[in-house]
Design a protein around this motif. Sequence first.
Motif, short mmCIF file in Angstrom:
data_model
loop_
_atom_site.label_atom_id
_atom_site.label_comp_id
_atom_site.label_asym_id
_atom_site.label_seq_id
_atom_site.Cartn_x
_atom_site.Cartn_y
_atom_site.Cartn_z
N ILE A 77 0.84 -1.20 0.00
CA ILE A 77 0.00 0.00 0.00
C ILE A 77 0.87 1.25 0.00
CG2 ILE A 77 -1.65 1.33 1.38
CD1 ILE A 77 -2.83 -1.35 2.31
N THR A 78 1.95 1.22 0.78
CA THR A 78 2.84 2.38 0.86
C THR A 78 3.42 2.72 -0.52
OG1 THR A 78 3.42 1.81 3.14
CG2 THR A 78 4.91 3.30 1.98
N VAL A 79 3.80 1.68 -1.27
CA VAL A 79 4.44 1.90 -2.57
C VAL A 79 3.42 2.25 -3.65
CG1 VAL A 79 5.81 0.81 -4.40
CG2 VAL A 79 6.38 0.43 -1.99
N TYR A 80 2.27 1.52 -3.67
CA TYR A 80 1.32 1.66 -4.77
C TYR A 80 0.04 2.38 -4.36
CZ TYR A 80 4.37 -1.76 -6.98
OH TYR A 80 5.46 -2.41 -7.50
N ASP A 87 -11.67 -1.84 -5.54
CA ASP A 87 -11.78 -3.21 -6.07
C ASP A 87 -10.44 -3.93 -6.03
OD1 ASP A 87 -14.46 -2.88 -6.54
OD2 ASP A 87 -14.16 -2.16 -8.60
N LYS A 88 -9.39 -3.20 -6.34
CA LYS A 88 -8.06 -3.80 -6.35
C LYS A 88 -7.64 -4.20 -4.93
CE LYS A 88 -3.76 -3.20 -8.85
NZ LYS A 88 -2.97 -2.29 -9.70
N LEU A 89 -7.95 -3.35 -3.97
CA LEU A 89 -7.62 -3.66 -2.57
C LEU A 89 -8.37 -4.90 -2.09
CD1 LEU A 89 -7.37 -0.28 -0.65
CD2 LEU A 89 -5.60 -2.01 -0.92
N ILE A 92 -6.73 -7.97 -3.43
CA ILE A 92 -5.48 -8.27 -2.71
C ILE A 92 -5.80 -8.91 -1.35
CG2 ILE A 92 -3.49 -7.22 -1.56
CD1 ILE A 92 -3.49 -5.12 -3.82
N LEU A 93 -6.79 -8.34 -0.66
CA LEU A 93 -7.18 -8.90 0.65
C LEU A 93 -7.69 -10.33 0.49
CD1 LEU A 93 -9.03 -5.85 2.29
CD2 LEU A 93 -6.79 -6.77 2.89
N LYS A 94 -8.48 -10.56 -0.56
CA LYS A 94 -9.02 -11.90 -0.80
C LYS A 94 -7.91 -12.90 -1.04
CE LYS A 94 -12.03 -14.51 -3.93
NZ LYS A 94 -12.90 -14.43 -5.14
N GLY A 111 -7.19 6.25 7.63
CA GLY A 111 -7.31 7.12 8.80
C GLY A 111 -7.59 6.23 10.00
N TYR A 112 -8.69 6.50 10.68
CA TYR A 112 -9.04 5.71 11.86
C TYR A 112 -10.29 4.85 11.63
CZ TYR A 112 -5.81 8.98 14.01
OH TYR A 112 -4.70 9.72 14.29
N GLU A 113 -10.84 4.97 10.40
CA GLU A 113 -12.09 4.27 10.11
C GLU A 113 -11.82 3.01 9.32
OE1 GLU A 113 -15.80 5.21 7.29
OE2 GLU A 113 -15.52 6.68 8.91
N LEU A 114 -12.37 1.88 9.81
CA LEU A 114 -12.17 0.59 9.15
C LEU A 114 -12.97 0.60 7.84
CD1 LEU A 114 -10.63 -1.99 9.65
CD2 LEU A 114 -12.64 -2.92 10.78
N THR A 115 -12.23 0.61 6.72
CA THR A 115 -12.85 0.81 5.41
C THR A 115 -13.01 -0.48 4.63
OG1 THR A 115 -11.77 2.98 5.38
CG2 THR A 115 -12.72 2.20 3.30
N TYR A 116 -11.98 -1.33 4.67
CA TYR A 116 -12.00 -2.57 3.89
C TYR A 116 -11.86 -3.77 4.84
CZ TYR A 116 -10.82 0.77 0.22
OH TYR A 116 -10.80 1.84 -0.62
N VAL A 117 -12.70 -4.79 4.63
CA VAL A 117 -12.62 -6.03 5.42
C VAL A 117 -12.84 -7.21 4.49
CG1 VAL A 117 -13.63 -7.41 7.28
CG2 VAL A 117 -13.48 -4.94 7.52
#
Length: 451
Positions: A77-80, A87-89, A92-94, A111-117
């Motif tokens: 995530i830091t690099v890209y 959708d791409k994230l 990757i998580l899957k 930030g502080y909000e859980l966005t992707y699970v």
Amino acid sequence: MITISNRIKLNFKWHGAAFITAVLVFILLSFLIESQHQKYKAEEALKTSIYANLLWTKVDRELNSLLFISNGLTSYITVYQSELDPDKLKLILKDLWQHSMNVRNLGIAVGYELTYVYPETNNRAVIGKDFRNIPDQWPKVKQAIDTRQGVLDGPVDLIQGGQGIIYRYPIFIDGEYWGIVSTVIDTDRFLKAAFKNTPNKHEFAIRTADTGKVFFGDAKLFADDSTYKQASMVPNGKWEWAIKNHTPSFTNQIVTYQIISIIVSLISGFLAYYLYKDRYRLSEDAMLDSLTNLPNRRLLKDRMEIAFNTAKRFQKMMAIMAIDIDYFKHINDSYGHDFGDEVLKAVALSIKSALRDTDTVSRVGGDEFIVVLTEVSSLQNITAIATKLKSEFAEPIAILEKEITVHLSMGISIYTPDKAATLKQIAKEADIALYQSKAKGRNTFTIFEQS
């Protein structure tokens, strides 16, 4: 002659020796048992320490394989970050989740909000949650952000239900906080995988050091002083272990060894008692005539010296009496030596019974006896004793179903405080007086008188 009081003293002495022996043996065995106990405790501690390190190695290996997911995802995530879309994230998580057997779910907070699970199934309840509003989880999230390092949290109660160990790794882009990756580890599956094929000779428990919450094993192990305890470092935290070895060991058998040591000590005490007693009997036998059980020449010499020195020191009288059985050779020739031996035993018993406890009677050979009279106060006292001895043989005595008349010839020498004589002289005077009795026709006593 052993008096009742002396016998009591000897018994007390033998029992004392037996008691001391038993105590010394018990102390020695206890020392050896304790030495072995300490040795085995050290060996047991070493084995348990090795086992603990084996457990931690397995946990650490399994944990690192899972933490690598978060670290790798954070780096990606830091690099890209500029090229990523939702959708791409999710893809990757899957992909990461499908290749991680013990991960319950993966999450990314922007930030502080859980966005992707992922997976979203059964985990939708956490999407959109702000960590700052979750009191149980916010301290560890904040610690990860503040330290810019990964932090292992839990096991914690999850919002979506159940429990899990959560690894938080913060994401910083160009030095600015961007978000945080959360890897939720299924605690049960993770530990089962870590401890697979582990020898089950030990029982162990694990807890978090900061909360003291036990998440594996029996919490009672931490209160048990006999358990081995060890701490292992996890990312920005610490786990504590309590391990108990259930394999049979010297420690488990120490009560048995102590019982055996008590039994051995008691046996040693009994053996010591009988050894001391037998030793005394052997020494007593060396001092006694084997036929009559009277003191022999060796013991007689000691008794005579004691009596003479005591009389001399305290200005008292003492006397020595030499005794022969009249015509004893004729008895032997007529009835045989076995019969003669019985006569000697009967005469010895009669003389002994006629004397006082303070007197000594000794058989010095053949039919010869010596009597040492102590605590005598007058010539009349000595004469009374001699008369009593003579009267003991006034009637025939029964020997092996035969009645036989036995008489004694006696010679007496008296020591008085005003008499300048040696013990040897007094003994010789008793012999002279004995010969005088025989010259008078026997069956009488004669008191030596200086011519």
